[in-house]
Structure formats: structure tokens, C-alpha cells
Design a protein around this motif. Sequence first.
Motif, mmCIF file in Angstrom:
data_model
loop_
_atom_site.group_PDB
_atom_site.id
_atom_site.type_symbol
_atom_site.label_atom_id
_atom_site.label_comp_id
_atom_site.label_asym_id
_atom_site.label_seq_id
_atom_site.Cartn_x
_atom_site.Cartn_y
_atom_site.Cartn_z
ATOM 1 N N ASP A 117 0.812 -1.228 0.000
ATOM 2 C CA ASP A 117 0.000 0.000 0.000
ATOM 3 C C ASP A 117 0.842 1.273 0.000
ATOM 4 O O ASP A 117 0.439 2.301 0.565
ATOM 5 N N GLN A 118 1.994 1.234 -0.643
ATOM 6 C CA GLN A 118 2.797 2.439 -0.745
ATOM 7 C C GLN A 118 2.170 3.417 -1.742
ATOM 8 O O GLN A 118 1.506 3.018 -2.697
ATOM 9 N N SER A 119 2.395 4.693 -1.514
ATOM 10 C CA SER A 119 1.927 5.734 -2.434
ATOM 11 C C SER A 119 2.969 5.986 -3.516
ATOM 12 O O SER A 119 4.100 5.484 -3.458
ATOM 13 N N ILE A 120 2.589 6.793 -4.503
ATOM 14 C CA ILE A 120 3.544 7.216 -5.525
ATOM 15 C C ILE A 120 4.733 7.900 -4.864
ATOM 16 O O ILE A 120 5.898 7.654 -5.204
ATOM 17 N N HIS A 121 4.421 8.738 -3.886
ATOM 18 C CA HIS A 121 5.482 9.452 -3.162
ATOM 19 C C HIS A 121 6.459 8.470 -2.511
ATOM 20 O O HIS A 121 7.681 8.644 -2.595
ATOM 21 N N ASP A 122 5.925 7.447 -1.863
ATOM 22 C CA ASP A 122 6.772 6.442 -1.207
ATOM 23 C C ASP A 122 7.710 5.787 -2.217
ATOM 24 O O ASP A 122 8.903 5.592 -1.942
ATOM 25 N N MET A 123 7.156 5.442 -3.386
ATOM 26 C CA MET A 123 7.956 4.733 -4.385
ATOM 27 C C MET A 123 9.021 5.628 -5.000
ATOM 28 O O MET A 123 10.145 5.189 -5.252
ATOM 29 N N THR B 234 7.235 8.720 -13.330
ATOM 30 C CA THR B 234 6.326 8.474 -14.460
ATOM 31 C C THR B 234 5.990 6.989 -14.573
ATOM 32 O O THR B 234 4.845 6.635 -14.891
ATOM 33 N N ILE B 235 6.966 6.123 -14.296
ATOM 34 C CA ILE B 235 6.716 4.680 -14.368
ATOM 35 C C ILE B 235 5.818 4.246 -13.217
ATOM 36 O O ILE B 235 4.858 3.486 -13.399
ATOM 37 N N ALA B 236 6.105 4.739 -12.014
ATOM 38 C CA ALA B 236 5.289 4.382 -10.858
ATOM 39 C C ALA B 236 3.845 4.833 -11.061
ATOM 40 O O ALA B 236 2.890 4.084 -10.775
ATOM 41 N N ARG B 237 3.652 6.042 -11.551
ATOM 42 C CA ARG B 237 2.311 6.567 -11.756
ATOM 43 C C ARG B 237 1.578 5.779 -12.834
ATOM 44 O O ARG B 237 0.378 5.499 -12.721
ATOM 45 N N ARG C 245 -9.697 -5.778 -1.745
ATOM 46 C CA ARG C 245 -11.063 -5.509 -2.187
ATOM 47 C C ARG C 245 -11.208 -4.023 -2.518
ATOM 48 O O ARG C 245 -11.445 -3.199 -1.643
ATOM 49 N N TYR C 246 -11.048 -3.716 -3.774
ATOM 50 C CA TYR C 246 -11.185 -2.347 -4.245
ATOM 51 C C TYR C 246 -12.466 -2.206 -5.054
ATOM 52 O O TYR C 246 -12.895 -3.143 -5.728
ATOM 53 N N PRO C 247 -13.100 -1.018 -5.032
ATOM 54 C CA PRO C 247 -14.293 -0.827 -5.854
ATOM 55 C C PRO C 247 -13.948 -0.816 -7.336
ATOM 56 O O PRO C 247 -12.876 -0.341 -7.727
ATOM 57 N N ILE C 248 -14.849 -1.348 -8.139
ATOM 58 C CA ILE C 248 -14.664 -1.282 -9.591
ATOM 59 C C ILE C 248 -14.919 0.145 -10.072
ATOM 60 O O ILE C 248 -14.121 0.721 -10.825
ATOM 61 N N THR C 249 -16.014 0.715 -9.648
ATOM 62 C CA THR C 249 -16.376 2.076 -10.040
ATOM 63 C C THR C 249 -15.804 3.030 -9.008
ATOM 64 O O THR C 249 -16.251 3.061 -7.856
ATOM 65 N N SER C 250 -14.783 3.778 -9.390
ATOM 66 C CA SER C 250 -14.066 4.600 -8.419
ATOM 67 C C SER C 250 -13.374 5.759 -9.120
ATOM 68 O O SER C 250 -12.812 5.595 -10.206
ATOM 69 N N GLY C 251 -13.412 6.932 -8.492
ATOM 70 C CA GLY C 251 -12.695 8.088 -9.010
ATOM 71 C C GLY C 251 -11.349 8.293 -8.364
ATOM 72 O O GLY C 251 -10.676 9.290 -8.620
ATOM 73 N N TRP C 252 -10.933 7.324 -7.537
ATOM 74 C CA TRP C 252 -9.664 7.473 -6.803
ATOM 75 C C TRP C 252 -8.466 7.332 -7.719
ATOM 76 O O TRP C 252 -8.376 6.415 -8.531
ATOM 77 N N ARG C 253 -7.535 8.250 -7.585
ATOM 78 C CA ARG C 253 -6.211 8.114 -8.183
ATOM 79 C C ARG C 253 -5.212 8.616 -7.166
ATOM 80 O O ARG C 253 -5.457 9.627 -6.497
ATOM 81 N N ASP C 254 -4.091 7.921 -7.047
ATOM 82 C CA ASP C 254 -3.076 8.330 -6.088
ATOM 83 C C ASP C 254 -2.503 9.679 -6.509
ATOM 84 O O ASP C 254 -2.019 9.840 -7.628
ATOM 85 N N SER C 255 -2.548 10.644 -5.598
ATOM 86 C CA SER C 255 -2.092 12.001 -5.932
ATOM 87 C C SER C 255 -0.579 12.118 -5.992
ATOM 88 O O SER C 255 -0.035 13.080 -6.530
ATOM 89 N N GLY C 256 0.084 11.137 -5.408
ATOM 90 C CA GLY C 256 1.539 11.208 -5.405
ATOM 91 C C GLY C 256 2.090 11.863 -4.162
ATOM 92 O O GLY C 256 3.287 11.919 -3.959
ATOM 93 N N ILE C 257 1.220 12.410 -3.301
ATOM 94 C CA ILE C 257 1.679 13.008 -2.061
ATOM 95 C C ILE C 257 0.960 12.339 -0.909
ATOM 96 O O ILE C 257 -0.077 11.703 -1.074
ATOM 97 N N GLY C 258 1.489 12.452 0.255
ATOM 98 C CA GLY C 258 0.845 11.843 1.423
ATOM 99 C C GLY C 258 1.223 10.377 1.542
ATOM 100 O O GLY C 258 2.131 9.877 0.895
ATOM 101 N N VAL C 259 0.496 9.698 2.375
ATOM 102 C CA VAL C 259 0.806 8.297 2.685
ATOM 103 C C VAL C 259 0.136 7.373 1.688
ATOM 104 O O VAL C 259 -1.034 7.537 1.381
#
Length: 547
Positions: free
Chosen positions: A484-490, A498-501, A533-547
Motif C-alpha cells: 500500500d505504498q503511495s507514488i510518493h513512497d515509491m 512516471t513509471i510508478a504513476r 477488495r477495491y471498488p470497480i467504479t471509483s474516481g480514486w487516483r493516487d495524488s503522489g503526495i501523502g501516505v
Amino acid sequence: MTGKGRLTIALAQDDYLVGHITGNQDRIISRIAEARDRVGADLVVFPELALTGYPPEDLLLRPGFMRRTEQALAEVQDAAQGIDVLVGHPRAEGDRRYNSLSWLRDGKVIGSYDKWDLPNYAVFDERRYFVPGDSPLVVDLKGVKVGAIVCEDTWTPGAAAAAREAGAQIIVSANASPYFENKHVERAHILRERQAETGLPVIYLNCVGGQDELVFDGHSLAIDANGQVGEPGPLCQEALLEVTFDPSGGKLHYDHWPAGQAERLPVIYEVLKRGLRDYVLKNGFESVVFGLSGGIDSALTAAIAADALGPDKVLAVMMPSRHTSELSLILASEQIAELGLRHENISIEPIYQAQLKQLAEVFGDTRENFTEENLQARARGSVVMALSNKFGHLPLATSNKSELATGYSTIYGDMCGGYSPIKDVLKTLVYELSDWRNTLSNAIPQGVIDRPPSAELAPNQFDQDKLPSYEVLDDIITRYVEQDQSIHDMVEAGIEETIARRVAGMVLAAEYKRRQGAPGPRITRKAFGRDRRYPITSGWRDSGIGV
């Protein structure tokens, strides 16, 4: 029986089929007789929810299921003569259900223990079904105070401490603990913690067997009063284990305790075998069918299936098209011969041509894209399903975790199948397992391992045309999916942003595909399926900041 003060404890490390209450009851009664008459044990212990199998899930919500369990427990109770018995089962009290152990002696229940800590994370949903207990169970057996706890109670300190305060001299833990990589190491660490806190020996019994996406690996374990952890018991094998406890020094003597394999790759391979074998046989099939392409994924699947079921129960189907190389056919044929598989060679070219002709008017002058590629994969899926329907084989999907994570697979095509043996195996691990398997005997042609991976659905097509190198990709998948690492973590870890995103976006976008895919054995801490278990219909995208 052993002499005064010394206890011989038998551990029924067995496979209990979920929902097969009568069969589980009979197995338990048989083990009681064996532990008493052959081993001469003072106590025989059965795993968590042995009477129903684990996890029974919403079967627990059916009143008839609970009534049948009560009837079976009464049969086991009657059989508990001349030996003490500790057996796991669900217990109802009004409208409340408990994950319980019953201590049986001379046809009576002399005590019950209700699991304290109900896991509700990862693959576990116990709070949906059970309420927690809050009382210890400590029973005097031949002058020795024996405490009993259940699974998650071993992973947290409260229940073991309560048993110690109630006078226990040894703790027995009944478990249904599913496998993930290096689980036996983590179990040993947990036992050391409980022993250090209580000063008591702990005996940890685990069950065996594949249950849908979970594989219970056995690998029962024990630690004595001096903090000495024994070898893990047999891996993925049923056994009646025997250990003697000497209360005078807190030592454990392993009278019958065959050591199980503990090396990483052999353990993973055995778990994959057990998961496949049990899914096939427990669901009433005898054989499997799948497409053998000459690539690494189907080659590893073929080896696992042949080892799990026997080569005569495996039908490998070569399905060449206009884009299939001669090398692919040669390598697939080599593996068929090496493993002695049943096989067919059915070209999908006529099917593909017919589909193109049928769709030509609708497609018009649009440019070719992945649609034409997917037509080929789905033609193969239809052939595999036809052979499954006609001859009763269970169809296997051959996609690996890297492909399923990124959506680099065709829904209703190469994802087509009733079971997916390498669903939780990253591509880099596919290669590791293939190399290891070949150290036992020639199973996967070296040419398959050495060639660049390709779906062969278009001219000069290679996986790395659309994906990062598998070393980079699998590192990102491990971090993003399993940790569960974020873009920022990676990025902080040195991965190009760009590859991580891009990979993270692919993982999120492919959720709808994975939801329709076949189950497969879990070998990591977080597998696709009931674990993540992630939702299929979702507007979530990792922002690259935060945890």
C-alpha cells in the motif's frame, strides 16, 4: 498413557472440507481412536473449526447448518472415551455465535473456550459471524494444567496471559492459519513472544488443505519453556503428530514430528500444488485443460498441474494462429513429451478468420488495434471451454500476478478458466519457480525460460513493448498492491515517478477484469480476490503526495 506428570499430546494436522460436516465428524472420530489406541495419547487436539472446515463463511448464517454441527459434535462427544479431546467448532447460544473449542472427556463436555480475538482484516471476516469470548479455559489433565486458545489469540497477548493467570502450565493453540510467503518464520516469532510473556510452552496446531483461494500449509509448530522452537511439522501434508510435555522442566519431546520443508521456493511450489489439487478434486473434477503456448506462464502451470494431479490428468492444448512462431510449437511439444501430458493441437486460425469476416462490415476501414489481438485470445478461450464442457475437465487460466495487476491479459480470453494456479505469482517469481522445478527433473524446456516473453497476438510483439521490465514492474506491484505504498513512497525509494504513476494507474483501471477472473491460491500477504477488495467504479487516483 504416559507416566504421572508427563503428557503425550497428539495433534491432528488434517484437511477438513468446508461444509462437509459428516465427513469431518468421521475423520475426527477416526483420529480419536488412532490417538488413543495406537499413540496412547492423553489428549488429541483438532484445528480451529475442524468440524465445519475453515472458513465456513455464510454457511454459518443458515440455522440448519448450525443444527447439523451440534448433532455432529454430539457424535464426536460420544466417541471421546479413554482420551481427552479438544475440538474446534462453531457454537450457538441464542442468537450469538462463537468460534469455540470444546474439551471432551468420557462422553461429556467438561469445558468450552470461545475465541477472544476475532480477525477482521485481509482474508478474515470473523466479526461478521462471531462474537468474542472473554474467559480462559484451563483444564487439569493428569495433574497438569493445560490452557487452550484459538488461532488469532496466539497472535495477541491477552488470551495467553489469561490462561497463565488461570494456572496453565502449557498452552495449546488450535489454528486454521492460511499460508503466505515465510509464514512459518512469522509463526515462530509470535510463539517466541507468547513464551517470553508467559514463560509457558506453546503448542501450535495448524490444519492442511486448499480452500478456494486459501491454502492451509500445516507446518505445525511448538516452543518449550526455555524458548526453544522446534522444527515446523510436515508441509501441506496430513499427519497425526505426537509431542510429550514434561512439566518438571517445561521441555517438549517430539515423539513423531517429521520436519517439513522450509526453503522458500520448494514451499511456495508445494503450496501451489496443494491449492490446485484440492480445488480440482474437492469440486468434483478429475482432470484439467488449458492452453499451452510455449511461453513461461503456461509452462509453469503445466508443471504444477502434472505434479499435483499426474500427467494423465492434464490436457494441454496448443492453439496456433498466424502469429504463433515455430519455436513456440517446438517448445510446447518438448514439454508435452517431457512431462508425458495428454495433448491436442487445434489451430484457431479458421475461427479468427471467420470472426474477422463476420465483423468486416461493422469494423469498416477502422485501423487494427488490440481488438484483433483479443479476438485470438478469446478464440482460444472458447476452445478450452468447449473441451471442458465436452469432457469434464476443469479449465485453467494461466495469467500471472504481474499481468493481472496491470490488465495485460484478455478478459474471456487467456483469463478464461475455473481456477488460476499462478494468479498470485509475480512474473519474476514465475522464472524463479521454473528454474527451481528443473533442479528436480526436466519439466520446463530451457528455451521457454530463455526466450523474451510475448503474447504472440501481433507481429514482433513482446511484453516489454507495453510494460516496464518485469524486475521494475514487480517491485512496483509489490510496493503498491501488497504494501500500500503511495507514488510518493515509491519515488522516495528510487523508482521513476512516471513509471510508478503509470503502473499504479494500470492497476486501478484493471479492477473490473480481475473481479471477473478465476480464483487462485494466495501466496503473498495481499492477493487479488478476497484479500484486496477495491471498488470497480471509483474516481480514486493516487495524488503522489501523502501516505
